[in-house]
Design an enzyme around this catalytic site. Structure first.
Site, PDB file in Angstrom:
ATOM      1  N   GLY A 273      24.843  53.350  54.030  1.00 63.21           N
ATOM      2  CA  GLY A 273      25.649  54.265  53.226  1.00 63.21           C
ATOM      3  C   GLY A 273      24.821  55.392  52.650  1.00 63.21           C
ATOM      4  N   HIS A 274      23.890  55.929  53.437  1.00 61.28           N
ATOM      5  CA  HIS A 274      22.919  56.898  52.906  1.00 61.28           C
ATOM      6  C   HIS A 274      23.518  58.266  52.621  1.00 61.28           C
ATOM      7  CE1 HIS A 274      22.911  58.235  57.112  1.00 61.28           C
ATOM      8  NE2 HIS A 274      22.367  59.353  56.681  1.00 61.28           N
TER       9      HIS A 274
ATOM     10  N   LEU B  17      27.300  58.697  47.436  1.00 61.68           N
ATOM     11  CA  LEU B  17      26.768  59.080  46.124  1.00 61.68           C
ATOM     12  C   LEU B  17      25.485  58.328  45.792  1.00 61.68           C
ATOM     13  CD1 LEU B  17      27.059  60.472  43.332  1.00 61.68           C
ATOM     14  CD2 LEU B  17      28.528  58.553  42.661  1.00 61.68           C
TER      15      LEU B  17
ATOM     16  N   SER C 247      30.036  46.852  41.565  1.00 62.43           N
ATOM     17  CA  SER C 247      30.811  47.739  40.696  1.00 62.43           C
ATOM     18  C   SER C 247      31.203  46.973  39.447  1.00 62.43           C
ATOM     19  CB  SER C 247      32.065  48.236  41.420  1.00 62.43           C
ATOM     20  OG  SER C 247      32.960  48.848  40.512  1.00 62.43           O
ATOM     21  N   SER C 248      31.242  47.664  38.328  1.00 61.90           N
ATOM     22  CA  SER C 248      31.585  46.998  37.069  1.00 61.90           C
ATOM     23  C   SER C 248      33.044  46.561  37.025  1.00 61.90           C
ATOM     24  CB  SER C 248      31.283  47.923  35.885  1.00 61.90           C
ATOM     25  OG  SER C 248      32.006  49.142  36.005  1.00 61.90           O
ATOM     26  N   CYS C 249      33.857  46.963  38.004  1.00 64.91           N
ATOM     27  CA  CYS C 249      35.259  46.519  38.030  1.00 64.91           C
ATOM     28  C   CYS C 249      35.376  45.044  38.373  1.00 64.91           C
ATOM     29  CB  CYS C 249      36.076  47.354  39.009  1.00 64.91           C
ATOM     30  SG  CYS C 249      35.684  47.049  40.736  1.00 64.91           S
TER      31      CYS C 249
ATOM     32  N   TYR D 203      39.573  45.616  45.654  1.00 66.77           N
ATOM     33  CA  TYR D 203      38.185  46.095  45.716  1.00 66.77           C
ATOM     34  C   TYR D 203      37.289  45.199  44.860  1.00 66.77           C
ATOM     35  CZ  TYR D 203      34.148  49.175  45.011  1.00 66.77           C
ATOM     36  OH  TYR D 203      32.878  49.688  44.943  1.00 66.77           O
TER      37      TYR D 203
ATOM     38  N   LYS E  97      33.983  42.835  45.944  1.00 67.41           N
ATOM     39  CA  LYS E  97      32.651  42.935  45.352  1.00 67.41           C
ATOM     40  C   LYS E  97      32.217  41.614  44.705  1.00 67.41           C
ATOM     41  CE  LYS E  97      31.395  46.981  46.555  1.00 67.41           C
ATOM     42  NZ  LYS E  97      30.244  47.109  47.472  1.00 67.41           N
TER      43      LYS E  97
ATOM     44  N   ASN F 238      30.250  53.190  35.583  1.00 69.67           N
ATOM     45  CA  ASN F 238      30.879  54.331  36.249  1.00 69.67           C
ATOM     46  C   ASN F 238      29.833  55.390  36.595  1.00 69.67           C
ATOM     47  OD1 ASN F 238      33.883  53.653  35.831  1.00 69.67           O
ATOM     48  ND2 ASN F 238      33.014  53.467  33.781  1.00 69.67           N
TER      49      ASN F 238
ATOM     50  N   HIS G 240      36.706  59.294  41.841  1.00 67.10           N
ATOM     51  CA  HIS G 240      36.550  58.696  40.527  1.00 67.10           C
ATOM     52  C   HIS G 240      36.779  59.744  39.440  1.00 67.10           C
ATOM     53  CE1 HIS G 240      34.248  55.494  42.807  1.00 67.10           C
ATOM     54  NE2 HIS G 240      35.144  54.811  42.131  1.00 67.10           N
TER      55      HIS G 240
ATOM     56  N   ARG H 187      39.717  69.364  39.334  1.00 65.80           N
ATOM     57  CA  ARG H 187      40.958  69.867  38.741  1.00 65.80           C
ATOM     58  C   ARG H 187      40.697  70.975  37.726  1.00 65.80           C
ATOM     59  NH1 ARG H 187      42.151  64.356  38.630  1.00 65.80           N
ATOM     60  NH2 ARG H 187      42.123  64.225  36.358  1.00 65.80           N
TER      61      ARG H 187
ATOM     62  N   TRP I 212      45.454  61.883  33.430  1.00 62.90           N
ATOM     63  CA  TRP I 212      46.230  60.642  33.383  1.00 62.90           C
ATOM     64  C   TRP I 212      45.943  59.836  32.124  1.00 62.90           C
ATOM     65  CZ3 TRP I 212      47.422  57.264  38.197  1.00 62.90           C
ATOM     66  CH2 TRP I 212      48.156  58.013  39.127  1.00 62.90           C
TER      67      TRP I 212
ATOM     68  N   ARG J 160      34.718  54.819  28.260  1.00 60.45           N
ATOM     69  CA  ARG J 160      33.970  54.525  29.472  1.00 60.45           C
ATOM     70  C   ARG J 160      32.492  54.870  29.294  1.00 60.45           C
ATOM     71  NH1 ARG J 160      37.928  52.267  30.298  1.00 60.45           N
ATOM     72  NH2 ARG J 160      39.395  52.377  32.048  1.00 60.45           N
TER      73      ARG J 160
END
Length: 310
Positions: free
Chosen positions: A11-12, A15, A108-110, A137, A141, A166, A180, A188, A203, A210
């Site tokens: 995944g280089h 991000l 991921s922290s999720c 997801y 993980k 995040n 994200h 936006r 939203w 966060r």
């Protein structure tokens, strides 16, 4: 790791992966193995086996993943679950079979419960219900974290996992809906500025809090962990600082130079009310983040402008 170690960054171009590559190269690691998704589909078991058999990496940073924001996770939950589990399973099985010295899985922290006590300790894993908007997801993980430990138990491998908070930074996806929170807002607010729009809609209520970490800081942490950490369970990687979504929106508004108003669409979900990781475990090893949010946002916006379609 030695400077001449064979290091595979899966995944280089993402991000985190791109930040790890930049960090490694800037510190003299030049024996890097890099493959695009077009060159190597890690979801495909046969392709993955052939790649490991041919290249035999010594160290693996497993950053490859299908990622997205609330809309993406809600619209394509099966894809997020299946693809991420397949990538992890294929790479870890090959890492075991081809004697990889050490593997780091990026999580991921999720993975933590929606209402986990704050700040969130690593021991909070599997302590409660997950956030519904990205449950597939998160489960993928979680399975990766558990499989790292189980491979180590059964086969004596050296697999570790880290759970970043995040993220944002260079090379992010700036899609206005499927990215994200920070890159989505940057896009936006920039569009609103260019088009002289009077308002930007965000939203939720703006109340959720966060924690954010600059991708370059995470890259440094991942290399630090590869060199300095072994053990069961995962390890949190955070900045230790949290802000409300409304504060973040105002900060991005100032960074972009937008002069209109911010409106909050309270009919849309907030997601988890608060998410702050307890990174004491990592900090006790000697690592801390360095980049302030305002400085990191300026770099991220410069990156966004640099990569706008001509």
């Amino acid at each position: 790791m030695n400077k001449d170690s064979k290091i595979y960054v899966a995944g280089h171009r993402g991000l985190v992966g791109s930040a790890i590559v930049r960090y490694l190269k800037s510190n003299g690691y030049n024996n890097l193995i890099l493959k695009t998704h077009e060159e190597l589909d890690l979801i495909n078991q046969e392709e993955t086996v052939c790649f490991f058999a041919k290249n035999k990496p010594e160290y693996v940073f497993l950053c490859a993943a299908k990622v997205g924001g609330i809309i993406g996770n809600s619209t394509y939950p099966a894809d997020f679950g299946y693809q991420n589990m397949m990538i992890q399973n294929n790479v870890m099985e090959c890492a075991k079979n081809f004697k990889v010295k050490k593997l780091l899985l990026l999580g991921s922290s999720c993975i933590y419960a929606k209402y986990a006590p704050q700040p969130i300790l690593e021991s909070s894993l599997l302590s409660g219900k997950l956030e519904e908007t990205n449950i597939a997801y998160a489960i993928a993980k979680i399975s990766g974290v558990i499989m790292c430990d189980k491979y180590n138990e059964q086969y004596g491998t050296n697999f570790i996992s880290c759970m970043p908070t995040n993220l944002y930074g260079r090379g992010d996806s700036y899609h206005p809906d499927n990215s994200h929170v920070i890159p989505g807002m940057i896009h936006r607010f920039h569009e609103a500025k260019v088009n002289n729009e009077p308002t930007v809609t965000v939203w939720g209520t703006g109340n959720p809090r966060r924690e954010f970490l600059f991708s370059e800081d995470l890259a440094e942490a991942c290399v630090f962990l590869m060199d300095n950490y072994e053990g069961p369970g995962t390890i949190n990687v955070g900045s230790g600082q949290e802000v409300s979504i409304s504060f973040l929106a105002d900060l991005i508004k100032k960074t972009v130079g937008y002069e209109g108003e911010i409106e909050f669409d309270t009919s849309k979900p907030d997601g988890t009310p608060r998410k702050l990781l307890d990174s004491t475990k990592l900090m006790n090893l000697g690592w801390r983040s360095k980049t302030r949010l305002d400085h990191g946002l300026s770099i991220a916006y410069e990156d966004f402008l640099k990569n706008l379609p001509k």
